[in-house]
Design a protein around this motif. Structure first.
Motif, PDB file in Angstrom:
ATOM      1  N   GLN A   1      40.039  31.981  43.299  1.00  0.00           N
ATOM      2  CA  GLN A   1      40.759  31.104  42.375  1.00  0.00           C
ATOM      3  C   GLN A   1      40.047  29.759  42.353  1.00  0.00           C
ATOM      4  OE1 GLN A   1      44.872  30.870  43.602  1.00  0.00           O
ATOM      5  NE2 GLN A   1      45.251  33.029  43.190  1.00  0.00           N
ATOM      6  N   GLY A   2      39.573  29.374  41.188  1.00  0.00           N
ATOM      7  CA  GLY A   2      38.870  28.090  41.084  1.00  0.00           C
ATOM      8  C   GLY A   2      37.660  28.009  41.987  1.00  0.00           C
ATOM      9  N   GLY A   3      36.988  29.144  42.181  1.00  0.00           N
ATOM     10  CA  GLY A   3      35.787  29.163  43.011  1.00  0.00           C
ATOM     11  C   GLY A   3      36.063  29.274  44.505  1.00  0.00           C
ATOM     12  N   GLN A   4      37.327  29.317  44.902  1.00  0.00           N
ATOM     13  CA  GLN A   4      37.699  29.418  46.315  1.00  0.00           C
ATOM     14  C   GLN A   4      38.439  30.728  46.574  1.00  0.00           C
ATOM     15  OE1 GLN A   4      36.842  26.924  48.540  1.00  0.00           O
ATOM     16  NE2 GLN A   4      35.784  26.057  46.779  1.00  0.00           N
ATOM     17  N   TRP A   5      38.224  31.328  47.732  1.00  0.00           N
ATOM     18  CA  TRP A   5      38.970  32.520  48.124  1.00  0.00           C
ATOM     19  C   TRP A   5      40.297  32.093  48.715  1.00  0.00           C
ATOM     20  CZ3 TRP A   5      37.884  37.267  46.606  1.00  0.00           C
ATOM     21  CH2 TRP A   5      36.574  37.541  46.188  1.00  0.00           C
ATOM     22  N   LYS A   6      41.387  32.637  48.159  1.00  0.00           N
ATOM     23  CA  LYS A   6      42.734  32.293  48.626  1.00  0.00           C
ATOM     24  C   LYS A   6      43.512  33.561  48.945  1.00  0.00           C
ATOM     25  CE  LYS A   6      43.170  27.831  46.494  1.00  0.00           C
ATOM     26  NZ  LYS A   6      44.186  26.813  46.456  1.00  0.00           N
TER      27      LYS A   6
ATOM     28  N   THR B   1      37.554  44.662  58.330  1.00  0.00           N
ATOM     29  CA  THR B   1      36.759  45.201  57.232  1.00  0.00           C
ATOM     30  C   THR B   1      37.095  44.414  55.978  1.00  0.00           C
ATOM     31  OG1 THR B   1      38.414  46.859  56.608  1.00  0.00           O
ATOM     32  CG2 THR B   1      36.744  47.533  58.215  1.00  0.00           C
ATOM     33  N   ILE B   2      36.102  44.255  55.122  1.00  0.00           N
ATOM     34  CA  ILE B   2      36.278  43.504  53.875  1.00  0.00           C
ATOM     35  C   ILE B   2      35.660  44.310  52.747  1.00  0.00           C
ATOM     36  CG2 ILE B   2      35.690  41.389  52.620  1.00  0.00           C
ATOM     37  CD1 ILE B   2      35.509  40.006  55.395  1.00  0.00           C
ATOM     38  N   LYS B   3      36.420  44.492  51.684  1.00  0.00           N
ATOM     39  CA  LYS B   3      35.931  45.183  50.480  1.00  0.00           C
ATOM     40  C   LYS B   3      36.194  44.255  49.303  1.00  0.00           C
ATOM     41  CE  LYS B   3      34.893  48.672  47.702  1.00  0.00           C
ATOM     42  NZ  LYS B   3      33.557  49.043  47.442  1.00  0.00           N
ATOM     43  N   VAL B   4      35.134  43.819  48.637  1.00  0.00           N
ATOM     44  CA  VAL B   4      35.247  42.927  47.484  1.00  0.00           C
ATOM     45  C   VAL B   4      35.150  43.752  46.209  1.00  0.00           C
ATOM     46  CG1 VAL B   4      34.232  40.961  46.265  1.00  0.00           C
ATOM     47  CG2 VAL B   4      34.286  40.984  48.771  1.00  0.00           C
ATOM     48  N   VAL B   5      36.120  43.558  45.324  1.00  0.00           N
ATOM     49  CA  VAL B   5      36.159  44.226  44.025  1.00  0.00           C
ATOM     50  C   VAL B   5      36.394  43.126  42.983  1.00  0.00           C
ATOM     51  CG1 VAL B   5      37.282  45.975  42.599  1.00  0.00           C
ATOM     52  CG2 VAL B   5      37.168  46.291  45.082  1.00  0.00           C
ATOM     53  N   GLY B   6      35.342  42.762  42.263  1.00  0.00           N
ATOM     54  CA  GLY B   6      35.481  41.679  41.284  1.00  0.00           C
ATOM     55  C   GLY B   6      35.839  40.378  41.982  1.00  0.00           C
ATOM     56  N   ASN B   7      36.960  39.777  41.556  1.00  0.00           N
ATOM     57  CA  ASN B   7      37.374  38.506  42.161  1.00  0.00           C
ATOM     58  C   ASN B   7      38.485  38.711  43.192  1.00  0.00           C
ATOM     59  OD1 ASN B   7      39.542  39.098  40.491  1.00  0.00           O
ATOM     60  ND2 ASN B   7      39.773  37.001  39.751  1.00  0.00           N
ATOM     61  N   THR B   8      38.603  39.947  43.692  1.00  0.00           N
ATOM     62  CA  THR B   8      39.630  40.294  44.665  1.00  0.00           C
ATOM     63  C   THR B   8      38.967  40.915  45.885  1.00  0.00           C
ATOM     64  OG1 THR B   8      41.157  40.736  42.853  1.00  0.00           O
ATOM     65  CG2 THR B   8      41.746  41.646  45.000  1.00  0.00           C
TER      66      THR B   8
ATOM     67  N   GLU C   1      31.402  38.998  50.618  1.00  0.00           N
ATOM     68  CA  GLU C   1      32.095  39.386  51.841  1.00  0.00           C
ATOM     69  C   GLU C   1      32.013  38.289  52.890  1.00  0.00           C
ATOM     70  OE1 GLU C   1      30.528  43.187  53.014  1.00  0.00           O
ATOM     71  OE2 GLU C   1      31.336  44.171  51.233  1.00  0.00           O
ATOM     72  N   GLN C   2      30.858  37.638  52.990  1.00  0.00           N
ATOM     73  CA  GLN C   2      30.702  36.536  53.945  1.00  0.00           C
ATOM     74  C   GLN C   2      31.619  35.371  53.585  1.00  0.00           C
ATOM     75  OE1 GLN C   2      26.485  35.802  53.797  1.00  0.00           O
ATOM     76  NE2 GLN C   2      26.013  37.416  55.271  1.00  0.00           N
ATOM     77  N   ALA C   3      31.754  35.082  52.295  1.00  0.00           N
ATOM     78  CA  ALA C   3      32.629  33.990  51.855  1.00  0.00           C
ATOM     79  C   ALA C   3      34.098  34.310  52.159  1.00  0.00           C
ATOM     80  CB  ALA C   3      32.434  33.725  50.362  1.00  0.00           C
TER      81      ALA C   3
END
Length: 154
Positions: A138-143, A100-107, A35-37
């Motif tokens: 994507q490729g280790g970066q959040w896009k 608000t941020i909700k992380v689910v897997g890589n999304t 979430e911080q990332a």
């Protein structure tokens, strides 16, 4: 038209979430660190929208970006970046609240209120909109993969 945009956004969120599950993506860190990332990437995008450069924006948005405006127009990555660089879409200030941020897997699903002073094509204005953003690792970066804005009810 608006209903189609909402349905398309919901479909994009669902597909992105399913893609994260289907690939077996597993977070290598805690949910809090993910979430911080995402929050850091969203902040970089906020800054890049105020002072846009092609390099900064390209690093933050996915090639398949679907960027929905509150008026119903949907842009691609090239149009989104081009309009910011050309000043057609010109943010003088942007304030983000209620995020608000909700992380689910890589999304990640990011919601917030955006309040801004604008100068689109040299015409000063103010905007306050609610945003739904779909971010994907994507490729280790959040896009930013998809974004939909809606006007705040008066």
């Amino acid at each position: 038209m608006f209903k189609k945009i909402i349905l398309a956004t919901a479909a994009a969120v669902t597909l992105a979430a399913l893609a994260g599950c289907a690939t077996g993506a597993v977070s290598t860190g805690s949910s809090a660190s993910a979430e911080q990332a995402v929050a850091a990437a969203a902040e970089k995008l906020r800054v890049a929208m105020i002072d846009p450069t092609p390099a900064a924006l390209t690093a933050l948005v996915a090639d398949d970006l679907s960027y929905g405006h509150s008026g119903g127009r949907v842009d691609t990555k090239d149009i989104f970046i081009g309009d910011l660089i050309a000043g057609k879409s010109d943010f003088v200030t942007i304030a983000i609240t209620d995020q608000t941020i909700k992380v689910v897997g890589n999304t990640a699903i990011v919601r917030h209120t955006l309040t801004a002073d604008t100068n689109d094509s040299g015409k000063p204005g103010k905007v306050q909109i609610k945003i739904l953003g779909v971010w994907q690792q994507q490729g280790g970066q959040w896009k930013l993969l998809a974004r939909q804005a809606v006007r705040v009810a008066a």
